[in-house]
Motif scaffolding. Structure first.
Motif, short mmCIF file in Angstrom:
data_model
loop_
_atom_site.label_atom_id
_atom_site.label_comp_id
_atom_site.label_asym_id
_atom_site.label_seq_id
_atom_site.Cartn_x
_atom_site.Cartn_y
_atom_site.Cartn_z
N GLY A 33 97.56 66.40 6.72
CA GLY A 33 97.53 65.28 6.57
C GLY A 33 98.67 64.18 6.51
O GLY A 33 99.87 64.26 5.84
N TYR A 35 99.23 59.97 5.52
CA TYR A 35 98.48 58.50 5.20
C TYR A 35 99.37 57.74 4.63
O TYR A 35 100.56 57.79 4.41
CB TYR A 35 98.53 59.37 3.74
CG TYR A 35 96.02 59.14 2.76
CD1 TYR A 35 95.84 60.52 3.98
CD2 TYR A 35 95.41 58.57 3.20
CE1 TYR A 35 95.07 61.43 3.49
CE2 TYR A 35 93.88 59.42 2.64
CZ TYR A 35 94.14 60.56 3.43
OH TYR A 35 93.09 61.57 2.90
N TYR A 36 98.98 56.87 5.77
CA TYR A 36 99.95 55.39 5.68
C TYR A 36 99.01 54.27 4.99
O TYR A 36 97.87 54.26 4.54
CB TYR A 36 99.89 54.68 6.88
CG TYR A 36 100.75 55.33 8.04
CD1 TYR A 36 102.24 55.79 8.05
CD2 TYR A 36 99.81 56.33 8.20
CE1 TYR A 36 103.07 56.38 8.60
CE2 TYR A 36 101.24 57.25 9.18
CZ TYR A 36 102.17 57.50 9.61
OH TYR A 36 102.35 58.25 10.41
N LYS A 37 99.68 53.67 3.81
CA LYS A 37 99.28 52.76 3.21
C LYS A 37 99.22 51.36 3.63
O LYS A 37 99.65 50.10 3.50
CB LYS A 37 100.25 52.52 1.49
CG LYS A 37 99.78 51.35 0.64
CD LYS A 37 100.46 51.90 -0.68
CE LYS A 37 100.14 51.26 -1.65
NZ LYS A 37 101.20 50.26 -2.89
N GLU A 55 94.61 52.09 14.48
CA GLU A 55 94.35 54.00 13.81
C GLU A 55 93.91 54.55 15.35
O GLU A 55 94.60 55.68 15.73
CB GLU A 55 93.11 53.35 13.71
CG GLU A 55 92.96 55.53 13.24
CD GLU A 55 91.74 55.32 12.96
OE1 GLU A 55 91.08 57.13 14.13
OE2 GLU A 55 90.44 55.30 11.95
N VAL A 89 94.11 52.45 3.07
CA VAL A 89 94.40 53.28 3.75
C VAL A 89 94.18 53.99 5.18
O VAL A 89 93.27 53.57 5.13
CB VAL A 89 94.80 54.45 2.71
CG1 VAL A 89 95.60 54.99 1.34
CG2 VAL A 89 93.12 55.23 2.60
N THR A 90 95.37 54.35 5.83
CA THR A 90 94.79 55.40 6.96
C THR A 90 95.29 55.92 6.99
O THR A 90 96.56 57.44 7.06
CB THR A 90 95.03 54.11 8.34
OG1 THR A 90 94.96 53.26 8.25
CG2 THR A 90 94.94 55.02 9.68
N ASN A 91 93.79 57.26 7.31
CA ASN A 91 95.17 59.38 7.56
C ASN A 91 94.96 59.44 8.13
O ASN A 91 94.10 58.78 9.60
CB ASN A 91 94.30 59.63 6.23
CG ASN A 91 92.77 59.45 6.30
OD1 ASN A 91 92.31 59.19 8.10
ND2 ASN A 91 91.68 60.28 5.75
N TYR A 93 94.17 63.42 10.14
CA TYR A 93 94.41 64.90 9.44
C TYR A 93 93.80 65.82 10.16
O TYR A 93 93.35 65.41 11.41
CB TYR A 93 93.39 64.76 8.75
CG TYR A 93 92.19 64.00 8.76
CD1 TYR A 93 92.10 63.10 8.39
CD2 TYR A 93 91.15 64.60 8.90
CE1 TYR A 93 90.52 61.89 8.88
CE2 TYR A 93 89.99 65.10 9.50
CZ TYR A 93 89.49 63.04 8.86
OH TYR A 93 88.61 62.25 9.75
N HIS A 378 92.33 63.29 0.50
CA HIS A 378 92.55 62.31 -0.05
C HIS A 378 93.00 61.99 -0.96
O HIS A 378 93.52 61.45 -1.78
CB HIS A 378 90.78 62.03 0.67
CG HIS A 378 90.90 60.81 0.05
ND1 HIS A 378 91.09 59.91 1.10
CD2 HIS A 378 89.92 60.06 -0.43
CE1 HIS A 378 90.49 58.72 0.63
NE2 HIS A 378 90.36 58.54 -0.65
N ALA A 381 96.37 61.88 -1.69
CA ALA A 381 97.23 60.92 -1.01
C ALA A 381 96.76 59.42 -1.57
O ALA A 381 97.63 58.65 -2.34
CB ALA A 381 96.95 60.76 0.22
N CYS A 382 95.41 59.64 -2.33
CA CYS A 382 95.23 58.39 -3.52
C CYS A 382 96.35 58.02 -4.86
O CYS A 382 96.74 57.38 -4.72
CB CYS A 382 93.81 58.15 -3.30
SG CYS A 382 93.52 58.21 -2.39
#
Lengths: 443, 456
Positions: A33, A35-37, A55, A89-91, A93, A378, A381-382
């Motif tokens: 994955g 993840y962009y903040k 996205e 966030v945008t993920n 994966y 998830h 990432a967070c």
């Protein structure tokens, strides 16, 4: 009590990209994955829905990967993929057989380095997104209720209050300049975390992350808009017409504490006391006992993953012979009961066992059964993007298991106040329904 | 595709050597009372997942009234000889457990998951639901009323309206032809009817207990015998049903939803069951047609033309029959254009052999995704239940990939010609009649229905 410990290793590359590897050789599958903040909360004003549209654009082509090829290369490796946009966030994966690991890393690195899309791609995905909004919101009974209906009623800061799926006029107004600017601002290695979970050795994962991502240049740290809300001092109300559905509906949302503050764990357990399935107080009272409602559910959405003003929201569909007022009065009684008397030691013990059990389930799966380790990805990432502490995944449970009855009652009294809530009614427009003067009171 | 040539990625790393996929050992047993048990260990988390299946669902009792097995399953968890509803729900929470009870066309099931440290008490509760459900009057009345609201509500969902119509068209008076009861049928449910279904169907000889998770299989087998061993009951007599209709020619069924801002398309034709020797090749053909993100249909009507967000094709296998279907929720002004592309891609697969490269991609996809079931307890449970309920060979999981990989372009061509029955495809269109009627008529003489399912 058996405890689950997640093995992991983490590092930060020279360009600021954070990397977390969580090895587990149970199955020859690896989940990757990125993840962009940046989520839809802080998308550009005047461009509602843009974070989500963007996205979609991330699947439309990058420097060495023309349109459709990312999808093709993942599927033809035996893998599945997707992306999603949420508040903060945008993920992106994919889960693939582990022999495709390097291919996946190469693909994610290519689109982190350079997006390559044109007007035709943008028009195409704008059309796709509009059909997504129609199929999920505009052409469905109770579509978007309450996740799209509540924010404009509950919040005053545009960041929290706007239409996250996007007004069609805003989607139409978005152009390639917006796409490139958004990419340049937020899609930076120093604003992202890479996660590799499953069939990979920790050391190997770190080396491969360096091999594919190290050369991507860092950018200026993004300046984020301030999502803070002005202090709420009055109950807020909103009304939405339900075009297709047959039942009156109501949502009640209370502003929550910031995540990882002292009140957060107790509030999460109180949320479970109220909403935890058929044993939860609201379902038990409104559906099973008083039989006013047909559905009563909700809670704090993505309790580990929010980074701005958030509510605990209850969603109620009730029988047409009851008015909204009757349903709300019954709801208020449930809240008042817990504020006045708290919860019993036995109830708290049940909640903790269930919380632990649910937490393990989240770590293993957490997304429809088809994406192994989505939940673990998830959380890692967070905890990395918001706390810079992926190890929290192994320690955070303690805080919930140590909550006391007194703390639960205290957070109830502090947060479940009328001046901290918003109520949205969504009643059917069709004749014969319960709205307005036609409502018949039987309770 | 309209855009012509497809560019390839440059520089993508090759795949490394494939790692072996090892399915866990299954422990199979039959308890003294005839209950079939299948266990598999998976120690990824300190939990376990299970299902207690009964090989009778709504179809088996459809001659009484539709949805009766589903309503029976709903009631099973609302009260037992030992506990009232509230105690049940609190006890489940105390065990950290999730439990649901439901019924489909062919089976009824108790599905559950919980902490492995509380496996025995959770299984005790499952046993209680299977043997001592009390069907309390008040619970029955409440659930019946809930169900009435549910059946009204589902008639406002385009997806439901489409599948209801397609199933009716494909299966007619066969029990598979009615996916949900009417309001009047729900209103006429009687508690005694549910109890009769329960007595007949919820028996050990009719059941299959599947458990996957963090336990020792031999110990679990002993626990199972202790908890379920004294349960007694015969297998119900099997029912036979009349053959479903076999609609010939393309026909259009338009379900009118006033004010719909999108059109739900659902096309379908008869296909096969899981036991059929063509199952794997139809699965591969489907994944190439519209069963994967990278499939021809998705690339055409989503990624090239932007008509829809979620196009999909699939093969649905029921115990006695199966059907192939294609669905897409499309913009109102491209109903005809979407149907044209749906048929274009179907006819193309029926006419031109796929290239070996595209075939290899689809083979990799299907075998890779199949193995993902290994990674989670419920994924594994789902694979095991498919094998057991469909009475597939013991080595089905182990040999699946090689059977997928043995297929050749000519196999797919033959399969598409046989099952992607373009000429006899039944076309359901759910939307606002005024906006879509002219477009739909281009594909056949339409029949019109309202949202209640009545022909108008």
């Amino acid at each position: 009590m058996k405890r689950l410990q997640i093995a992991m290793e983490s590092t930060t590359l020279a360009n600021g990209l954070k990397v977390v590897i969580a090895p587990d050789s149970t199955a020859p599958v690896v989940t990757v994955g990125v993840y962009y903040k940046i989520g839809f909360r802080l998308e550009p004003p005047g461009r509602s829905g843009f974070a989500h549209l963007f996205e979609h654009m991330m699947f439309q082509g990058s420097a060495n990967v023309p349109k459709m090829q990312h999808i093709k290369l993942i599927n033809s490796s035996g893998g599945v993929l997707n992306g999603s946009t949420s508040y903060d966030v945008t993920n992106y994966y994919q889960a693939v057989p582990s022999n495709a690991l390097e291919r996946v890393l190469w693909l994610e690195a290519d689109r982190m380095r350079a997006l390559k899309v044109d007007d035709e791609n943008l028009k195409n995905q704008r059309d796709v997104v509009k059909e997504e909004v129609r199929v999920n919101v505009m052409n469905q009974p109770y579509g978007g209720f309450p996740w799209l209906d509540m924010p404009p009623v509950a919040f005053r800061n545009w960041a929290n209050a706007h239409n996250f799926y996007g007004d069609f006029a805003d989607l139409d107004a978005a152009d390639l300049t917006d796409v490139q600017a958004f990419f340049n601002t937020y899609y930076l290695p120093n604003n992202a975390v890479l996660l590799v979970l499953g069939d990979v050795k920790a050391a190997e994962g770190i080396v491969l992350a360096g091999k594919y991502f190290e050369g991507i240049p860092a950018g200026a740290a993004p300046q984020f808009a301030d999502p803070t809300e002005p202090e709420q001092t009055e109950e807020r109300h909103g009304f939405v017409e339900e075009k297709f559905g047959t039942l009156p509906a109501m949502a009640v949302g209370y502003l929550m504490p910031k995540r990882r503050t002292a009140d957060w764990c107790a509030m999460a357990l109180l949320d479970q006391a109220l909403h935890g399935g058929r044993a939860g107080r609201l379902y038990r009272d409104l559906v099973l006992e008083k039989q006013i409602a047909v559905e009563a559910d909700g809670g704090i959405d993505d309790v580990f993953g929010y980074n701005g003003p958030t509510q605990m929201t209850t969603r109620i569909l009730h029988k047409p012979e009851f008015t909204n007022e009757t349903a709300l009065a019954a709801f208020d009684l449930v809240i008042r009961e817990v504020l006045e008397n708290g919860i019993s030691a036995d109830e708290l013990e049940q909640l903790k066992v269930k919380w632990r059990s649910d937490y393990y389930a989240t770590l293993e799966g957490g997304r429809g059964g088809y994406m192994p380790k989505y939940g673990l990805m998830h959380l890692l990432a967070c905890f990395t993007l918001f706390d810079n502490e992926p190890q929290l995944v192994n320690t955070i449970l303690e805080g919930f298991l140590n909550v006391t009855r007194e703390e639960i009652q205290a957070v109830g009294r502090k947060y479940l106040r009328k001046e901290k809530r918003a109520i949205v009614l969504r009643n059917p427009v069709k004749a014969g329904s319960a709205s307005g003067a036609h409502a018949k009171e039987t309770a | 595709m309209a855009s012509g040539t497809v560019e390839m990625a440059t520089g993508a790393p090759e795949l490394a050597a494939e790692r072996a996929v090892t399915w866990p050992k299954r422990t199979k047993a039959r308890l003294s009372n005839g209950l079939e048990v299948i266990l598999a260990e998976s120690h990824s988390i300190p939990k376990f997942h299970g299902e207690l299946f009964f090989r009778s669902g709504n179809a088996a009792v459809a001659d009484r009234t539709p949805g009766l097995a589903e309503m029976t399953a709903t009631l099973v968890r609302t009260g037992t000889a030992k506990r009232v509803s509230r105690q049940i729900e609190e006890e489940l929470r105390r065990l950290g457990a999730d439990l649901s009870s439901n019924a489909g066309a062919d089976t009824s099931a108790l599905s559950f998951a919980g902490l492995s440290e509380f496996a025995a008490p959770l299984l005790e509760m499952v046993s209680e639901f299977a043997r001592e459900a009390a069907f309390p009057d008040a619970e029955f009345e409440r659930e019946r009323r809930q169900k009435l609201e549910e059946v009204k509500l589902e008639r406002t969902q385009p997806g439901f309206l489409a599948s209801e119509r397609l199933r009716r068209v494909l299966f007619g008076a066969h029990p598979y032809g009615q996916v949900s009861p009417s309001e009047a049928q729900v209103a006429a449910y009687k508690r005694e009817d549910l109890q009769a279904v329960y007595r007949e169907s919820y028996t050990p000889e009719n059941a299959l207990l599947l458990l996957v998770g963090d336990f020792d299989s031999q110990e679990m087998l002993k626990t199972g015998e202790k908890i379920f061993g004294a349960w007694r009951g015969k297998k119900p007599t099997a029912k036979t049903f009349a053959a479903p209709p076999n609609p010939r020619g393309r026909r259009v069924y338009l379900v009118h939803v006033p004010g719909a801002v999108q059109t739900q398309l659902l096309l379908g034709c008869h296909a096969i069951t899981r036991q059929h020797p063509d199952w794997v090749r139809l699965g591969l053909t489907n994944s190439l047609y519209g069963g994967a993100f990278n499939s021809r249909l998705v690339m055409n009507i989503r990624e090239d033309k932007g008509y829809t967000y979620s196009p999909r094709s699939g093969v649905s296998a029921l115990r006695e029959h199966g059907y192939f279907s294609v669905s897409a929720a499309v913009r109102n002004d491209v109903v005809a254009a979407s149907l044209t592309e749906i048929f274009y891609e179907m006819d193309k697969l029926r006419s031109v052999p796929v290239s070996t490269a595209e075939l290899a991609d689809a083979q990799n996809y299907l075998s890779g995704v199949f193995s993902m079931g290994l990674a989670t307890q419920d994924g594994l449970l789902s694979q095991l239940s498919t094998v057991a309920l469909n009475e597939l060979p013991d080595d089905y999981l182990e040999t699946y990939r090689q059977r997928v990989r043995a297929l050749r372009p000519e196999d797919l061509l033959a399969t598409a010609r046989k099952y992607l029955d373009s000429a006899n495809m039944q076309i359901v269109v759910v939307g606002d009649r005024a906006q879509i009627e002219q477009q739909a008529m281009l594909f056949g003489e339409p029949e019109f229905y309202d949202v209640l399912g009545a022909r108008v």
